[in-house]
Design an enzyme around this catalytic site. Sequence first.
Site, PDB file in Angstrom:
ATOM      1  CB  SER A   1      -0.849  -0.010   1.275  1.00  0.00           C
ATOM      2  OG  SER A   1      -1.489   1.234   1.477  1.00  0.00           O
TER       3      SER A   1
ATOM      4  CE1 TYR B   1      -4.641  -2.017   4.954  1.00  0.00           C
ATOM      5  CE2 TYR B   1      -3.381  -0.038   4.474  1.00  0.00           C
ATOM      6  CZ  TYR B   1      -4.137  -1.110   4.035  1.00  0.00           C
ATOM      7  OH  TYR B   1      -4.366  -1.285   2.690  1.00  0.00           O
TER       8      TYR B   1
HETATM    9  P1  NAD Z   1     -11.453  -6.158  -0.484  1.00  0.00           P
HETATM   10  O1  NAD Z   1     -12.101  -6.031   0.860  1.00  0.00           O
HETATM   11  O2  NAD Z   1     -12.244  -5.912  -1.714  1.00  0.00           O
HETATM   12  O3  NAD Z   1     -10.786  -7.581  -0.650  1.00  0.00           O
HETATM   13  C1  NAD Z   1     -10.124  -8.225   0.378  1.00  0.00           C
HETATM   14  C2  NAD Z   1     -10.114  -9.691   0.066  1.00  0.00           C
HETATM   15  O4  NAD Z   1      -9.451 -10.359   1.144  1.00  0.00           O
HETATM   16  C3  NAD Z   1     -11.519 -10.295  -0.031  1.00  0.00           C
HETATM   17  O5  NAD Z   1     -11.532 -11.241  -1.092  1.00  0.00           O
HETATM   18  C4  NAD Z   1     -11.676 -10.973   1.318  1.00  0.00           C
HETATM   19  O6  NAD Z   1     -12.563 -12.069   1.249  1.00  0.00           O
HETATM   20  C5  NAD Z   1     -10.259 -11.417   1.578  1.00  0.00           C
HETATM   21  N1  NAD Z   1     -10.002 -11.690   2.974  1.00  0.00           N
HETATM   22  C6  NAD Z   1     -10.267 -10.929   4.064  1.00  0.00           C
HETATM   23  N2  NAD Z   1      -9.930 -11.573   5.180  1.00  0.00           N
HETATM   24  C7  NAD Z   1      -9.421 -12.766   4.797  1.00  0.00           C
HETATM   25  C8  NAD Z   1      -8.900 -13.879   5.502  1.00  0.00           C
HETATM   26  N3  NAD Z   1      -8.856 -13.901   6.839  1.00  0.00           N
HETATM   27  N4  NAD Z   1      -8.475 -14.933   4.790  1.00  0.00           N
HETATM   28  C9  NAD Z   1      -8.548 -14.943   3.437  1.00  0.00           C
HETATM   29  N5  NAD Z   1      -9.026 -13.914   2.717  1.00  0.00           N
HETATM   30  C10 NAD Z   1      -9.452 -12.846   3.401  1.00  0.00           C
HETATM   31  O7  NAD Z   1     -10.198  -5.191  -0.391  1.00  0.00           O
HETATM   32  P2  NAD Z   1      -9.154  -4.663  -1.479  1.00  0.00           P
HETATM   33  O8  NAD Z   1      -9.197  -3.189  -1.386  1.00  0.00           O
HETATM   34  O9  NAD Z   1      -9.282  -5.335  -2.782  1.00  0.00           O
HETATM   35  O10 NAD Z   1      -7.801  -5.097  -0.744  1.00  0.00           O
HETATM   36  C11 NAD Z   1      -6.904  -6.046  -1.287  1.00  0.00           C
HETATM   37  C12 NAD Z   1      -5.490  -5.702  -0.832  1.00  0.00           C
HETATM   38  O11 NAD Z   1      -5.138  -4.419  -1.352  1.00  0.00           O
HETATM   39  C13 NAD Z   1      -5.346  -5.592   0.689  1.00  0.00           C
HETATM   40  O12 NAD Z   1      -4.113  -6.153   1.082  1.00  0.00           O
HETATM   41  C14 NAD Z   1      -5.352  -4.095   0.916  1.00  0.00           C
HETATM   42  O13 NAD Z   1      -4.679  -3.744   2.095  1.00  0.00           O
HETATM   43  C15 NAD Z   1      -4.626  -3.634  -0.322  1.00  0.00           C
HETATM   44  N6  NAD Z   1      -4.813  -2.219  -0.628  1.00  0.00           N
HETATM   45  C16 NAD Z   1      -6.058  -1.732  -0.897  1.00  0.00           C
HETATM   46  C17 NAD Z   1      -6.193  -0.378  -1.179  1.00  0.00           C
HETATM   47  C18 NAD Z   1      -7.516   0.244  -1.488  1.00  0.00           C
HETATM   48  O14 NAD Z   1      -7.591   1.471  -1.547  1.00  0.00           O
HETATM   49  N7  NAD Z   1      -8.576  -0.525  -1.702  1.00  0.00           N
HETATM   50  C19 NAD Z   1      -5.068   0.454  -1.157  1.00  0.00           C
HETATM   51  C20 NAD Z   1      -3.832  -0.084  -0.890  1.00  0.00           C
HETATM   52  C21 NAD Z   1      -3.713  -1.424  -0.620  1.00  0.00           C
END
Ligand code: NAD
Length: 260
Positions: A142, A155
């Site tokens: 991130s 985080y």
């Molecule tokens: P999201 O909530 O859409 O997806 C998260 C996924 O992780 C889902 O498929 C969920 O089922 C799964 N998950 C959650 N807990 C779990 C567990 N205990 N075991 C297995 N799977 C689990 O979120 P996203 O935004 O797509 O996030 C994905 C990654 O991207 C994360 O690591 C997040 O920190 C990172 N990220 C997101 C953003 C953003 O702005 N959305 C920014 C930077 C980084």
Amino acid sequence: MTARKTAIVTGSTSGIGLASARRLGAAGYNLVLNSFTDASEDRALAESLAAEFGVEALYVAADMSKGEDARRLVRDAADAFGAVHVLVNNAGVQHVSPIESFPVNQWDRIIAINLTSAFHTTAVALPIMREAGFGRIVNIASAHGLRASVNKSAYVAAKHGIVGLSKTTALETAGQGITCNAVCPGFVLTPLVETQIEDLMAQKGLDRETVVAEHVLRKQPSKEFATVDQIAGTVAFLCSDDAAQITGTTVSVDGGWTAQ
Ligand code: NAD
């Protein structure tokens, strides 16, 4: 057993993980999808991606907050497809609170899912990748792996940690056909961010447009969300032959956030 390469994406039932799985499926990888749930929709998702991209796809229910589940995910993938070539450590969760009132169970959960699960999956994947002579590990970190924000201690700690893990993994695999990098997205409109927007709207009594402009995209100079497809495209590039000498680094997709 099949000649296709195999890609695991943790947390791939929504958001960035699902987009990355779709992009890797389009590139011809057999897919191992994952989340912690064990529902018929999860298996149906794997079947629909398999049909759409003409690859094989398996859904493995495994809770990334549990080390043994994370290790089993990689073993199950290797048992099903004979090898693992790509590992995208994507599963992640968020909780927002000042440090002094940060719930201990939320701290433990975030560190376990966002950081420690990648240690476990990587530990099992590396010997398999070395045997194949090829490996691509992409850790979804991130902008918070490079910069901090208030009230996101767990985080930010986990994401800085996974950037460090990515560098160490790169050094331990250099010259072995294996690379490891961290992708650092800024804000991407997914369920993870949608929850933060809704919480801020309720807390501050503001409308959605104001919350997005003044509280979410305030740090992102482009004032635009990155898209899941842009993150997925970056993941696919890091898995390509063109990226064979890119290892141990971070790739920011953050609208200029970390240029500041
Ligand atoms: P999201 O909530 O859409 O997806 C998260 C996924 O992780 C889902 O498929 C969920 O089922 C799964 N998950 C959650 N807990 C779990 C567990 N205990 N075991 C297995 N799977 C689990 O979120 P996203 O935004 O797509 O996030 C994905 C990654 O991207 C994360 O690591 C997040 O920190 C990172 N990220 C997101 C953003 C953003 O702005 N959305 C920014 C930077 C980084």
